[in-house]
Design a protein around this motif. Structure first.
Motif, PDB file in Angstrom:
ATOM      1  N   PRO A 361       0.834  -1.207   0.000  1.00 51.04           N
ATOM      2  CA  PRO A 361       0.000   0.000   0.000  1.00 51.04           C
ATOM      3  C   PRO A 361       0.863   1.248   0.000  1.00 51.04           C
ATOM      4  O   PRO A 361       2.015   1.227   0.457  1.00 51.04           O
ATOM      5  CB  PRO A 361      -0.801  -0.122   1.297  1.00 51.04           C
ATOM      6  N   VAL A 362       0.307   2.335  -0.486  1.00 53.53           N
ATOM      7  CA  VAL A 362       1.040   3.600  -0.543  1.00 53.53           C
ATOM      8  C   VAL A 362       0.160   4.734  -0.032  1.00 53.53           C
ATOM      9  O   VAL A 362      -1.070   4.644  -0.039  1.00 53.53           O
ATOM     10  CB  VAL A 362       1.502   3.928  -1.981  1.00 53.53           C
ATOM     11  N   ARG A 363       0.821   5.775   0.409  1.00 53.88           N
ATOM     12  CA  ARG A 363       0.124   7.032   0.684  1.00 53.88           C
ATOM     13  C   ARG A 363       0.263   7.908  -0.563  1.00 53.88           C
ATOM     14  O   ARG A 363       1.366   8.110  -1.062  1.00 53.88           O
ATOM     15  CB  ARG A 363       0.687   7.727   1.915  1.00 53.88           C
ATOM     16  N   VAL A 364      -0.863   8.399  -1.005  1.00 49.30           N
ATOM     17  CA  VAL A 364      -0.911   9.175  -2.245  1.00 49.30           C
ATOM     18  C   VAL A 364      -1.374  10.589  -1.928  1.00 49.30           C
ATOM     19  O   VAL A 364      -2.309  10.793  -1.156  1.00 49.30           O
ATOM     20  CB  VAL A 364      -1.872   8.529  -3.262  1.00 49.30           C
ATOM     21  N   GLN A 365      -0.707  11.553  -2.539  1.00 46.51           N
ATOM     22  CA  GLN A 365      -1.160  12.948  -2.471  1.00 46.51           C
ATOM     23  C   GLN A 365      -1.904  13.279  -3.751  1.00 46.51           C
ATOM     24  O   GLN A 365      -1.435  12.994  -4.849  1.00 46.51           O
ATOM     25  CB  GLN A 365       0.023  13.890  -2.311  1.00 46.51           C
ATOM     26  N   VAL A 366      -3.063  13.885  -3.597  1.00 46.16           N
ATOM     27  CA  VAL A 366      -3.884  14.300  -4.737  1.00 46.16           C
ATOM     28  C   VAL A 366      -4.033  15.815  -4.707  1.00 46.16           C
ATOM     29  O   VAL A 366      -4.327  16.391  -3.655  1.00 46.16           O
ATOM     30  CB  VAL A 366      -5.273  13.635  -4.692  1.00 46.16           C
ATOM     31  N   ALA A 367      -3.823  16.459  -5.847  1.00 41.99           N
ATOM     32  CA  ALA A 367      -3.913  17.914  -5.944  1.00 41.99           C
ATOM     33  C   ALA A 367      -4.987  18.318  -6.940  1.00 41.99           C
ATOM     34  O   ALA A 367      -5.090  17.758  -8.035  1.00 41.99           O
ATOM     35  CB  ALA A 367      -2.562  18.502  -6.368  1.00 41.99           C
ATOM     36  N   GLY A 368      -5.794  19.317  -6.548  1.00 37.22           N
ATOM     37  CA  GLY A 368      -6.835  19.836  -7.433  1.00 37.22           C
ATOM     38  C   GLY A 368      -7.385  21.138  -6.890  1.00 37.22           C
ATOM     39  O   GLY A 368      -7.029  21.563  -5.785  1.00 37.22           O
ATOM     40  N   GLN A 369      -8.239  21.785  -7.653  1.00 37.82           N
ATOM     41  CA  GLN A 369      -8.786  23.086  -7.261  1.00 37.82           C
ATOM     42  C   GLN A 369     -10.304  23.054  -7.207  1.00 37.82           C
ATOM     43  O   GLN A 369     -10.951  22.439  -8.051  1.00 37.82           O
ATOM     44  CB  GLN A 369      -8.324  24.175  -8.242  1.00 37.82           C
ATOM     45  N   ALA A 370     -10.855  23.748  -6.195  1.00 39.32           N
ATOM     46  CA  ALA A 370     -12.303  23.867  -6.028  1.00 39.32           C
ATOM     47  C   ALA A 370     -12.674  25.335  -5.901  1.00 39.32           C
ATOM     48  O   ALA A 370     -11.854  26.162  -5.465  1.00 39.32           O
ATOM     49  CB  ALA A 370     -12.762  23.093  -4.797  1.00 39.32           C
ATOM     50  N   PHE A 371     -13.921  25.653  -6.240  1.00 38.08           N
ATOM     51  CA  PHE A 371     -14.369  27.044  -6.227  1.00 38.08           C
ATOM     52  C   PHE A 371     -15.795  27.142  -5.702  1.00 38.08           C
ATOM     53  O   PHE A 371     -16.587  26.202  -5.788  1.00 38.08           O
ATOM     54  CB  PHE A 371     -14.285  27.632  -7.640  1.00 38.08           C
ATOM     55  N   TYR A 372     -16.108  28.317  -5.173  1.00 38.71           N
ATOM     56  CA  TYR A 372     -17.442  28.569  -4.640  1.00 38.71           C
ATOM     57  C   TYR A 372     -18.437  28.847  -5.770  1.00 38.71           C
ATOM     58  O   TYR A 372     -18.100  29.462  -6.781  1.00 38.71           O
ATOM     59  CB  TYR A 372     -17.424  29.759  -3.686  1.00 38.71           C
ATOM     60  N   VAL A 373     -19.672  28.388  -5.555  1.00 37.16           N
ATOM     61  CA  VAL A 373     -20.765  28.675  -6.465  1.00 37.16           C
ATOM     62  C   VAL A 373     -21.787  29.589  -5.801  1.00 37.16           C
ATOM     63  O   VAL A 373     -22.304  30.517  -6.403  1.00 37.16           O
ATOM     64  CB  VAL A 373     -21.439  27.370  -6.939  1.00 37.16           C
ATOM     65  N   GLY A 374     -22.084  29.337  -4.519  1.00 36.42           N
ATOM     66  CA  GLY A 374     -23.049  30.168  -3.813  1.00 36.42           C
ATOM     67  C   GLY A 374     -23.482  29.522  -2.519  1.00 36.42           C
ATOM     68  O   GLY A 374     -22.984  28.463  -2.129  1.00 36.42           O
ATOM     69  N   THR A 375     -24.401  30.164  -1.833  1.00 37.59           N
ATOM     70  CA  THR A 375     -24.995  29.620  -0.620  1.00 37.59           C
ATOM     71  C   THR A 375     -26.503  29.518  -0.821  1.00 37.59           C
ATOM     72  O   THR A 375     -27.078  30.225  -1.654  1.00 37.59           O
ATOM     73  CB  THR A 375     -24.699  30.501   0.604  1.00 37.59           C
TER      74      THR A 375
END
Length: 396
Positions: A361-375
Motif C-alpha cells: 500500500p502507498v500514501r498518495v497525495q492528490v492535488a486539485g482546485q475547487a471554487f465557490y458557487v453560492g450559498t
C-alpha cells in the motif's frame, strides 16, 4: 408572502454552501442536519436508516439533480474526540453514502479554512498555519479514515488562496487485481462488445474500490468528443452489475479491516492516449468515471486518483515521488485546466497483505482546485408532495 415567512413554513431549514471541483458539485450542509451519535461509521448507518429523506431532498429533484453530490459536516466523531481530526464528514450521492470523495475533500478544505464560524467548525482555531509555505492543514475524518488536507492560504492564513491547488494525503491505497477477466453472458452484453464473452479489468482502492477498464476493452475507440454517452452508460452499468453480483470478483473488493468499505463504488473507463500532463507529471490519461447509481463525475475523481496511483505503483509504472496527471472530460475540454495530479508519497510495507494486494500500500497525495458557487437555504413545505423525498425524472 415574503421569503422569510415562506421559509418559516418549512418543516426543516437546511443551510448549504455550494462548491464545485472541475465542475463536479459539492453541496455542503453547514446547518440544520439532525444530531447523530456513535462512531462516524455508526453515524453513517444512522443517517441512512433515519434521515435518508434529507439526502434525497437535497440530492434529487426538484432541489438537486441526477448528478448532484453532497457532504454533511460532523463536528463530533471518535477521531475528533481523540484529537486526531478537526472535523468529520459524511458524503452523499444520488444513491447512498460513499466512503470517500476526493473532489469534495478538496472543496471542504477551502470552506473549513475560510469559515470563522465556530458553530460550523468548532475546532477552526486549532488548524495550524505555516507562514513559510502559506498553507493550513485540516485533518478530516472521512468514513474511510483520516485524510490530511493542505490548503493554500493568503498571507495571514485566514483565507484560502484559490489560485493554488488544495492537496490531500489519502488513506492507504492499494491494488487488488490486474487484468482480471470478467465473463459477459450474451444477455448482459452490449452491441460494441461484438462476439466477445469477457472483458479484462483491474481493481484498486483509494478510500473506495474502483474498477478500471480501458475504453477499447469495452469496444469503443476513445473518449474524444462527441461520445455516445447512452451506449457507454449502458455498457458500464451492465459491467458494474456483473462485477458486483458475481461472488468470484468479491475478493478484489474486500477491505482487509472494514466490511463497510468492501464494495465496488466506482467504475472508470480509461483512455491512456488522451490528456495533457500537468507540471512535472510523468504523463497523463483521461477517465470517464461512473459512480453510485451511474452518476458521471465531472472531475477526475479524487479517491480513484489515489487508487489509480496505487495501481500504477504496484504495476511498476510509478515510483516513490513520481506523479501522474488524471483528467476528466471536463478538464480535457478546458485545455487541461482542472486535472488532478496524483503523487506517490511513501509505501507502507507493514500494511501489505500478500493474499489480497498486488503490492505494498502507498500514501498518495492528490492535488486539485475547487471554487465557490453560492450559498442556499432549503425548505420543505408540509403540503409539497415532492419536497421531502425527491425524485429523478429518468427513473420515474
Amino acid at each position: 408572502m415574503d421569503a422569510v415567512t415562506a421559509a418559516q413554513s418549512g418543516n426543516m431549514l437546511l443551510t448549504c454552501v455550494n462548491m464545485h471541483t472541475t465542475g463536479e458539485p459539492t453541496r455542503i450542509i453547514i446547518s440544520g442536519y439532525p444530531d447523530l451519535s456513535g462512531t462516524l461509521l455508526e453515524q453513517r448507518a444512522e443517517a441512512r436508516a433515519k434521515h435518508d429523506h434529507i439526502r434525497k431532498r437535497l440530492m434529487l429533484e426538484p432541489a438537486g439533480h441526477a448528478d448532484m453530490y453532497g457532504a454533511i459536516l460532523r463536528k463530533k466523531t471518535e477521531l475528533t474526540q481523540s484529537g486526531e481530526a478537526h472535523i468529520g464528514v459524511l458524503f452523499v450521492t444520488n444513491e447512498d453514502y460513499s466512503t470517500m470523495c476526493g473532489h469534495a475533500t478538496i472543496a471542504l478544505g477551502r470552506l473549513l479554512v475560510d469559515t470563522q464560524d465556530l458553530s460550523v467548525f468548532p475546532r477552526r482555531k486549532e488548524v495550524k498555519y505555516d507562514p513559510h509555505t502559506k498553507t493550513a492543514v485540516v485533518n478530516l475524518h472521512a468514513p474511510c479514515g483520516l485524510v490530511r488536507v493542505t490548503v493554500p492560504t493568503t498571507e495571514d492564513g485566514t483565507r484560502s488562496d484559490p489560485s493554488r491547488p488544495v492537496t490531500f494525503v489519502n488513506v492507504p491505497s492499494f491494488a487488488t487485481g490486474k487484468n482480471i477477466k470478467v465473463d459477459i453472458s450474451g444477455a448482459d452484453g452490449w452491441p460494441e462488445l461484438g462476439q466477445r464473452e469477457h472483458v479484462t479489468v483491474s481493481f484498486c482502492y483509494g478510500g473506495a474500490f474502483t474498477c478500471l477498464v480501458s475504453v477499447e476493452e469495452l469496444g469503443f475507440d476513445n473518449l474524444k468528443q462527441p461520445l455516445n454517452h447512452a451506449a457507454l452508460t449502458f455498457a458500464t452499468r451492465n459491467l458494474k452489475s456483473i462485477v458486483n453480483g458475481d461472488p468470484r470478483y468479491q475478493k478484489y473488493m474486500t477491505h482487509p479491516e472494514h466490511d463497510d468499505l468492501s464494495s465496488l463504488y466506482t467504475l472508470i473507463v480509461v483512455d491512456e492516449n488522451l490528456g495533457l500532463a500537468i507540471g512535472d507529471s510523468k504523463g497523463a490519461e483521461t477517465g470517464l468515471c461512473y459512480f453510485a447509481d451511474q452518476q458521471i463525475d465531472r472531475s477526475p475523481t479524487g479517491s480513484a486518483t489515489a487508487a489509480r496511483v496505487a495501481f500504477a505503483f504496484a504495476a511498476g509504472e510509478l515510483s516513490l515521488g513520481e506523479s501522474w496527471t488524471y483528467h476528466s472530460l471536463v478538464s480535457n475540454a478546458s485545455n487541461g485546466r482542472g486535472g488532478f495530479v496524483g503523487t506517490v508519497l511513501e509505501s507502507i510495507p507493514e500494511l501489505y497483505d500478500e493474499g489480497t494486494m498486488l503490492g505494498e500500500p502507498v500514501r498518495v497525495q492528490v492535488a486539485g482546485q475547487a471554487f465557490y458557487v453560492g450559498t442556499s437555504t432549503y425548505i420543505s413545505e408540509d403540503e409539497d408532495p415532492f419536497g421531502s423525498g425527491g425524485f429523478l425524472f429518468n427513473s420515474l
